[in-house]
Design an enzyme around this catalytic site. Sequence first.
Site, PDB file in Angstrom:
ATOM      1  N   CYS A  52       0.823  -1.211   0.000  1.00 45.88           N
ATOM      2  CA  CYS A  52       0.000   0.000   0.000  1.00 45.88           C
ATOM      3  C   CYS A  52       0.857   1.261   0.000  1.00 45.88           C
ATOM      4  CB  CYS A  52      -0.913   0.013   1.219  1.00 45.88           C
ATOM      5  SG  CYS A  52      -1.972  -1.434   1.372  1.00 45.88           S
ATOM      6  N   ARG A  79      14.251 -15.946  13.833  1.00 46.33           N
ATOM      7  CA  ARG A  79      13.199 -16.542  14.658  1.00 46.33           C
ATOM      8  C   ARG A  79      12.867 -17.962  14.191  1.00 46.33           C
ATOM      9  NH1 ARG A  79       8.377 -14.058  14.496  1.00 46.33           N
ATOM     10  NH2 ARG A  79       7.957 -14.365  16.702  1.00 46.33           N
ATOM     11  N   VAL A  89       6.774 -21.405  -6.075  1.00 45.07           N
ATOM     12  CA  VAL A  89       6.053 -22.682  -6.037  1.00 45.07           C
ATOM     13  C   VAL A  89       5.282 -22.814  -7.340  1.00 45.07           C
ATOM     14  CG1 VAL A  89       4.271 -24.024  -4.869  1.00 45.07           C
ATOM     15  CG2 VAL A  89       5.936 -22.715  -3.525  1.00 45.07           C
ATOM     16  N   ASP A 294      -4.722 -11.611  -0.163  1.00 45.49           N
ATOM     17  CA  ASP A 294      -5.360 -11.170  -1.396  1.00 45.49           C
ATOM     18  C   ASP A 294      -5.786 -12.300  -2.311  1.00 45.49           C
ATOM     19  OD1 ASP A 294      -4.784  -8.704  -0.394  1.00 45.49           O
ATOM     20  OD2 ASP A 294      -3.355  -8.127  -1.959  1.00 45.49           O
ATOM     21  N   ASN A 316      -3.251  -9.242   7.226  1.00 46.64           N
ATOM     22  CA  ASN A 316      -2.548  -9.421   8.498  1.00 46.64           C
ATOM     23  C   ASN A 316      -3.430 -10.110   9.534  1.00 46.64           C
ATOM     24  OD1 ASN A 316       0.302  -8.152   8.647  1.00 46.64           O
ATOM     25  ND2 ASN A 316      -0.862  -6.711   7.409  1.00 46.64           N
ATOM     26  N   ARG A 453     -29.082  11.763  10.754  1.00 48.21           N
ATOM     27  CA  ARG A 453     -30.350  12.449  11.059  1.00 48.21           C
ATOM     28  C   ARG A 453     -31.199  12.583   9.794  1.00 48.21           C
ATOM     29  NH1 ARG A 453     -29.174  17.996  14.126  1.00 48.21           N
ATOM     30  NH2 ARG A 453     -31.419  18.164  13.913  1.00 48.21           N
TER      31      ARG A 453
END
Length: 463
Positions: A52, A79, A89, A294, A316, A453
């Site tokens: 974005c 990590r 792939v 996406d 996310n 309103r």
Amino acid sequence: MGHAGGGRERLVVVGGDAAGMSAASQARRLKGPDELEIVAFERGHFTSYSACGIPYWVGGDVTDRDRLIARTPEEHRARDIDVRLRTEVTELDLDARRVRTRDVDSGATAWTGYDRLVLATGARPVRPPLPGIDARGVHGVQTLDDGQALLDALSGQAGRRAVVVGAGYIGVEMAEALLNRGYEVTVLDRGEQPMSTLDPDMGRLVRDAMEGLGIRVVSGAAVTAVLTAPDGRARAVAAGGAEYPADVVVLGIGVAPETSLARAAGLPLGSSGGLLTDLSMRVRGREDLWAGGDCVEVLDLVSGRERHIPLGTHANKQGQVIGANVAGGYGTFPGVVGTAVSKVCSLEIARTGLRERDARAVGLRFVTVTVESTSRAGYYPGAAPMTVKLLAELRTGRLLGAQIVGREGAAKRVDIAAVALTAGMTVEQIVTLDLGYAPPFSPVWDPVQVAARKAVAAVRAAG
């Protein structure tokens, strides 16, 4: 024993951006590397970045590409997430629970087994099969690689004429970016007005603002070809019987779900070509396969139908849900109301819920109201005009949609309507909401409540 060996299971993630890496990261938080091996394949050069933000990088508002990257491959690897860049792939073997990969640079192929699979293949820019559409000088802007290629092209040419094809979010944002870089910008759009995610009466406000900035907007212009020079570069765009000279062409026609792998594997797809999942983001009919971002369709909570809404916010959140479920926890993604905001220079554009044609398409009867208000108390310095349009259901008064176009302070007001839509509130209930007020922030009646309103009165008048 899992595919990873040693009693561990292996999670394979296809796609290294928002949904895929959010899923991988959440799964890693819940299960250590001794329990779960995580392998993520990404065909590009980057992971976990903000697509974005690309128009703002191209336009110069964001000066450093790396500021768009939330987490680098090295940070993921630290990590214990095995990120493999430049690896595409190419095939899913669901029966054998394995994926075939191809090294983008060397062409080498291999099979990798999995116990659990996450598809986060994203979306691809719509690139209609027109003459010259693949010529040099024609750019999509879906990935950081795309953005870098466009910036390289802009810095390496002398001409200053740009044609943007399409006037949706990407088209409008790229028009602003190119304008900021000193280009003479023409936007070609086959729609009645820019921003087809708005009703035409609100899109007209966007058009007026764009033209006021010096952007040429040509509506009802279906592009038929990109014309090329003898050297093969784009030189003009043909649309509606006219030619529009171009030194650079940017495609902002929109995106479609990238589900070619899923289609080839026989997985369930919706009307827009996106993968269909259950509330846990598990692909329907598959126990070991999840999808998010996406490449999926999501439930529209207002219309009750599945829609393709490609936004990083959804990706996310869906990734977090997938990661929790893959690791043995529990999470659901209940759906969306279709909220989106954008801007063209100082004009802010926002929408949520249904447009008039959306409501008609699902058989809803409704009233519409439009009001003019200001972002702050009218007497306070900096008060700017704002137009708010609401759709409310006949008889019940249930809010169905909201669109807002205005200057500073306009766009994020759509969040009031987004919460009301999610909660199934009526316009009468919106009128009574206890919203924050002080002259620097709002008139004593917030613009959304002024519109509510008027909508209450319209519903009553309609019987």
